[in-house]
Write an enzyme that holds these catalytic residues in place. Structure first.
Site, short mmCIF file in Angstrom:
data_model
loop_
_atom_site.label_atom_id
_atom_site.label_comp_id
_atom_site.label_asym_id
_atom_site.label_seq_id
_atom_site.Cartn_x
_atom_site.Cartn_y
_atom_site.Cartn_z
N ARG A 1 20.78 83.89 -6.61
CA ARG A 1 22.16 83.41 -6.74
C ARG A 1 22.66 83.66 -8.17
O ARG A 1 23.87 83.77 -8.39
CB ARG A 1 22.26 81.92 -6.39
CG ARG A 1 23.68 81.54 -5.98
CD ARG A 1 23.84 80.07 -5.64
NE ARG A 1 23.78 79.24 -6.81
CZ ARG A 1 22.86 78.30 -7.06
NH1 ARG A 1 21.89 78.07 -6.20
NH2 ARG A 1 22.88 77.60 -8.16
N TYR B 1 48.89 91.34 -1.96
CA TYR B 1 48.21 91.05 -0.69
C TYR B 1 48.54 89.63 -0.24
O TYR B 1 48.46 88.68 -1.04
CB TYR B 1 46.70 91.23 -0.93
CG TYR B 1 45.81 90.94 0.23
CD1 TYR B 1 46.10 91.41 1.50
CD2 TYR B 1 44.64 90.20 0.06
CE1 TYR B 1 45.24 91.15 2.57
CE2 TYR B 1 43.78 89.95 1.11
CZ TYR B 1 44.11 90.43 2.37
OH TYR B 1 43.26 90.17 3.42
N ASP C 1 44.51 93.02 -9.88
CA ASP C 1 43.77 93.43 -8.69
C ASP C 1 43.97 94.93 -8.54
O ASP C 1 45.07 95.38 -8.22
CB ASP C 1 44.30 92.66 -7.47
CG ASP C 1 43.56 93.02 -6.18
OD1 ASP C 1 42.95 94.11 -6.12
OD2 ASP C 1 43.61 92.23 -5.22
N LYS D 1 36.87 98.01 0.23
CA LYS D 1 37.82 99.10 0.47
C LYS D 1 37.29 100.43 -0.08
O LYS D 1 36.25 100.88 0.33
CB LYS D 1 39.18 98.73 -0.14
CG LYS D 1 39.59 97.28 0.11
CD LYS D 1 39.78 96.98 1.58
CE LYS D 1 40.18 95.53 1.76
NZ LYS D 1 40.14 95.07 3.12
C1 LIG Z 1 44.67 94.29 -2.69
C2 LIG Z 1 43.62 93.45 -2.03
N1 LIG Z 1 42.93 92.57 -2.77
C3 LIG Z 1 41.98 91.79 -2.23
C4 LIG Z 1 41.67 91.87 -0.89
C5 LIG Z 1 40.60 90.98 -0.33
O1 LIG Z 1 39.43 91.69 -0.13
P1 LIG Z 1 38.25 91.19 0.82
O2 LIG Z 1 38.73 91.35 2.23
O3 LIG Z 1 37.09 92.04 0.44
O4 LIG Z 1 38.02 89.75 0.50
C6 LIG Z 1 42.35 92.78 -0.08
C7 LIG Z 1 42.04 92.88 1.35
O5 LIG Z 1 42.69 93.59 2.09
C8 LIG Z 1 43.37 93.59 -0.66
O6 LIG Z 1 44.07 94.46 0.07
#
Ligand SMILES: Cc1ncc(COP(=O)(O)O)c(C=O)c1O
Length: 413
Positions: A67, A127, A200, A225
């Protein structure tokens, strides 16, 4: 014959003991595996307990409990940090991996030092779950959430003065309208206002943009992704420089949103082909964006590689020449939900799946998936109409993708 590295008397032992220890902890005798092995161990041991004590106390590098850190995850973290780093080794960031992109984002927000009474100024064009995270998990803690369009630098002084943020949150390429904030200017404005900048960068990957070099304090990626790239694993990473990295590690250690060794290994494997995949995905997206923009059935295309995109100039400056990402969005002419669904049902190669950045091309309907938790009014304010389709380009032949889109557009008439 010695069946284990540490237990010479194995043949004197009973089956229950042999079953537990035989074959384990073999010391490599002069060979090395070419790739990092998956270490599915919860705990780690050393030749003597004093070493473990030093590792636990941070006097010696090592692993103790998964962890806190584990070797497969560490290998992935070194690889992502290397991609996110510039040429100045002393300024290289550290990376902390998490079980998902959302876990990484959550940890980075907490590591920014927010307290009750502070505010987060978040781009409204992010998002949907990010807004859900802020509203559902941070508002109850007494953190004020201010959503705004952060695409007009001239409006920042007023926006910063009104929101008085402790943290500013944006996406390098926003979801789903592909807006591109000027990160260098935004970082300077945030710092001048006493705020930190969290970016992000999931849609951009470290190959298109390295926000830490432009002044950001934290960068997160959903590794689910582009980084992993094959639609078969969930993961996330958060990056920062000293002293912020300690906060990220603390979040993981205490909240426990750890990326498992199997998942870390899969993402590490995916990362090796990221440059090849992304190059193809950017090329395909640019080609399809031009083709769709000229198509009579399409009302509008959102892609920063098009000169018509409001952030084209920033994207040209902020990204490598000719690369604008593998994702585009487009508005179907005269379409509402029903027509969009018929379009999705008519696709044969592009998959109607809720993700992005994979080798397979994926289409998503933001109003019903990534942004379904927003009210229709919030979606309208964010510019996400009921005719908007997001397309994540895979690595298939672009001709097949174009034919698939053309066929679906013909079917809906
Ligand atoms: C821009 C963005 N940030 C964060 C996330 C969250 O990622 P996760 O599904 O791996 O938690 C996504 C998911 O689609 C996303 O498009």
């Amino acid at each position: 014959m010695q069946l284990t590295a540490g237990c010479r008397k194995l043949f004197c032992m009973r089956p229950a003991t042999r079953a537990v220890h035989a074959g384990e902890r073999l010391a490599p005798a002069g060979w090395k595996s070419v790739t990092t092995p998956i270490y599915p161990s919860a705990t780690y041991i050393y030749e003597d307990i004093a070493t473990l004590e030093r590792v636990a106390g941070g006097e010696e590098n090592g692993y103790m409990y998964s962890r806190y850190a584990h070797p497969t995850g560490h290998a992935l973290e070194l690889a992502v940090a290397a991609l996110e780093a510039g040429e100045d080794e002393a300024a290289a960031p550290a990376c902390v991996s998490f079980a998902s992109g959302m876990a990484a984002l959550h940890a980075a927000i907490l590591a920014s030092g927010l307290q009750a009474g502070d505010a987060i100024l978040c781009s409204q064009d992010v998002y949907g779950a990010t807004i859900g995270l802020l509203r559902n998990l941070f508002t109850p803690l007494g953190v004020r959430i201010e959503l705004a369009s952060l695409s007009q630098p001239a409006a920042w002084p007023e926006q910063f003065a009104a929101a008085r943020p402790r943290l500013v949150l944006v996406e390098t390429l926003s979801n789903p309208l592909l807006r591109v904030p000027d990160l260098e200017a935004l970082a300077a404005a945030a710092h001048a206002a006493g705020a930190r900048l969290l970016v992000d960068s999931t849609f951009a990957t470290p190959l298109l943009c390295r926000p830490l070099e432009l002044g950001a304090d934290f960068v997160v990626h959903s590794a689910t992704k582009f980084l992993a790239g094959h639609g078969d694993v969930l993961g996330g990473v958060a990056l920062a420089r000293e002293p912020e990295t300690a906060g990220l590690e603390l979040q993981r250690k205490l909240a426990g949103g750890v990326l498992g060794p199997f998942e870390a290994w899969m993402i590490l494997r995916g990362l090796k082909t990221l440059p090849l995949r992304l190059e193809r995905q950017c090329r395909t997206a640019l080609e399809l964006a031009h083709w769709l923009a000229a198509h009579p059935a399409i009302e509008r295309v959102h892609y920063p590689g098009l000169e018509s995109h409001p952030d084209h100039a920033i994207a040209r400056r902020q990204f490598p020449a000719g690369q604008f990402g593998g994702i585009l969005s487009f508005e179907l002419g005269g379409a509402g939900r029903e027509r969009v669904y018929r379009f999705f049902n008519a696709l044969r190669i592009v998959l109607p799946a809720t993700s992005l950045g994979d080798v397979q091309s994926l289409a998503l309907y933001p109003a019903a998936s990534s942004h379904r938790d927003l009210s229709p009014k919030q979606r309208r304010e964010a510019g996400i109409g009921d005719n908007l389709v997001r397309l994540s380009c895979g690595i298939e032949a672009v001709e097949d993708l174009r034919e698939d889109l053309e066929r679906a557009l013909t079917v809906i008439g």
